[in-house]
Design a protein around this motif. Structure first.
Motif, short mmCIF file in Angstrom:
data_model
loop_
_atom_site.label_atom_id
_atom_site.label_comp_id
_atom_site.label_asym_id
_atom_site.label_seq_id
_atom_site.Cartn_x
_atom_site.Cartn_y
_atom_site.Cartn_z
N ASP A 210 0.84 -1.21 0.00
CA ASP A 210 0.00 0.00 0.00
C ASP A 210 0.87 1.26 0.00
O ASP A 210 1.61 1.54 0.95
CB ASP A 210 -0.90 -0.03 1.24
N GLU A 211 0.76 2.04 -1.07
CA GLU A 211 1.64 3.18 -1.23
C GLU A 211 1.42 4.25 -0.17
O GLU A 211 2.37 4.88 0.33
CB GLU A 211 1.46 3.79 -2.63
N LYS A 212 0.17 4.46 0.18
CA LYS A 212 -0.16 5.47 1.18
C LYS A 212 0.48 5.09 2.53
O LYS A 212 1.08 5.93 3.22
CB LYS A 212 -1.69 5.58 1.33
N LEU A 213 0.37 3.80 2.85
CA LEU A 213 0.97 3.32 4.10
C LEU A 213 2.49 3.56 4.10
O LEU A 213 3.06 4.05 5.08
CB LEU A 213 0.67 1.83 4.29
N ILE A 214 3.12 3.23 2.99
CA ILE A 214 4.57 3.38 2.91
C ILE A 214 4.99 4.85 3.05
O ILE A 214 5.96 5.18 3.73
CB ILE A 214 5.12 2.74 1.61
N ASN A 215 4.19 5.73 2.46
CA ASN A 215 4.50 7.15 2.60
C ASN A 215 4.42 7.64 4.04
O ASN A 215 5.29 8.36 4.52
CB ASN A 215 3.56 8.00 1.74
N VAL A 216 3.35 7.24 4.74
CA VAL A 216 3.25 7.70 6.13
C VAL A 216 4.33 7.08 7.00
O VAL A 216 4.88 7.72 7.90
CB VAL A 216 1.84 7.47 6.77
N LEU A 217 4.69 5.83 6.69
CA LEU A 217 5.76 5.20 7.47
C LEU A 217 7.11 5.90 7.22
O LEU A 217 7.89 6.10 8.14
CB LEU A 217 5.87 3.70 7.14
N ASP A 218 7.34 6.30 5.98
CA ASP A 218 8.56 7.06 5.67
C ASP A 218 8.58 8.36 6.46
O ASP A 218 9.61 8.77 7.01
CB ASP A 218 8.62 7.38 4.17
N ASP A 219 7.43 8.98 6.51
CA ASP A 219 7.30 10.22 7.25
C ASP A 219 7.62 10.01 8.74
O ASP A 219 8.36 10.78 9.37
CB ASP A 219 5.86 10.72 7.06
N ILE A 220 7.10 8.93 9.28
CA ILE A 220 7.36 8.61 10.69
C ILE A 220 8.85 8.31 10.91
O ILE A 220 9.44 8.76 11.89
CB ILE A 220 6.47 7.43 11.15
N LYS A 221 9.44 7.58 9.97
CA LYS A 221 10.88 7.30 10.09
C LYS A 221 11.69 8.59 10.14
O LYS A 221 12.61 8.73 10.94
CB LYS A 221 11.37 6.42 8.92
N ASN A 222 11.33 9.55 9.30
CA ASN A 222 12.06 10.82 9.31
C ASN A 222 11.91 11.55 10.64
O ASN A 222 12.87 12.13 11.14
CB ASN A 222 11.56 11.73 8.17
N LYS A 223 10.72 11.47 11.20
CA LYS A 223 10.51 12.12 12.50
C LYS A 223 11.29 11.43 13.61
O LYS A 223 11.77 12.07 14.54
CB LYS A 223 9.02 12.15 12.84
N ILE A 224 11.38 10.10 13.51
CA ILE A 224 12.12 9.37 14.53
C ILE A 224 13.61 9.66 14.42
O ILE A 224 14.31 9.81 15.42
CB ILE A 224 11.85 7.84 14.40
N ARG A 225 14.09 9.80 13.17
CA ARG A 225 15.53 10.06 12.95
C ARG A 225 16.00 11.35 13.62
O ARG A 225 17.14 11.43 14.07
CB ARG A 225 15.82 10.17 11.44
N VAL A 226 15.14 12.35 13.67
CA VAL A 226 15.57 13.63 14.25
C VAL A 226 15.31 13.71 15.76
O VAL A 226 15.45 14.77 16.37
CB VAL A 226 14.94 14.86 13.54
N LEU A 227 14.94 12.58 16.36
CA LEU A 227 14.68 12.60 17.81
C LEU A 227 15.94 12.93 18.61
O LEU A 227 15.87 13.49 19.70
CB LEU A 227 14.13 11.25 18.29
N ILE A 228 17.10 12.52 18.06
CA ILE A 228 18.35 12.81 18.81
C ILE A 228 19.07 13.99 18.17
O ILE A 228 19.23 14.06 16.97
CB ILE A 228 19.26 11.58 18.85
#
Lengths: 115, 115
Positions: free
Chosen positions: B97-115
């Motif tokens: 599901d492309e929409k799912l993959i996009n939101v997961l990518d978005d979440i990954k980017n947010k997690i990456r900047v946590l530190i």
């Protein structure tokens, strides 16, 4: 944030940089909720002496935070984590795949314990 | 972890608790990669004096870490974040599901900047 909660958080972060005496009195007052009179009686010092210890310890805690900003960073991180958890919950609501929801729940739990 | 990288990280975390002189010399040596001779020449002091400044500053940094363990916590947190990113990538691979993959990518980017 309420001053008492703030000092309790600072004590948790920087407490080991205080003298043991300072740490214990601040811990009594801010974490164990003892009154000035109770602490004075336990320590066999005047209420004013307790007050002076607390003031001096608080001042040091605020100075460390002014320099290192660990509490500020922790709070900002917690806010970002809350946002991420909220976004994941939104995804869960828009998909019905049970396997997906389980793995997302698992990820949410792992994110929750980051702090 | 290599000693030089470790001291550079400690300097980033606790540097503001050093004297300005100590901070600058450690910054020259560990971040700007100047040699002892270069620093000595710039500061118009002996190489041995530079060495003493560095030793004293390093000792203070290690003492702060011994007490507060901020670097240790940061490293543990980074490891947990890497694990979470890896898990999210696994989910992305098992769904189309492309929409799912996009939101997961978005979440990954947010997690990456946590530190």
């Amino acid at each position: 944030m309420e001053e008492k909660i703030k000092i309790s958080m600072l004590l948790e972060i920087y407490g080991r940089l205080l003298t043991l005496k300072q740490y214990n009195l601040l811990d009594d007052y801010y974490n164990k909720d003892l009154s000035l009179s109770e602490i004075a009686e336990n320590e066999n010092i005047t209420r004013q002496a307790v007050r002076d210890f607390l003031k001096k310890g608080e001042k040091k805690l605020f100075e460390y935070e002014e320099k290192l900003r660990i509490m500020e960073k922790n709070i900002a991180q917690e806010e970002k984590i809350d946002e991420i958890l909220y976004e994941i919950s939104k995804i869960e609501n828009s998909f019905t795949d049970e396997k997906l929801i389980n793995v997302l729940d698992d990820i949410k739990n792992k994110i929750r314990v980051l702090i």
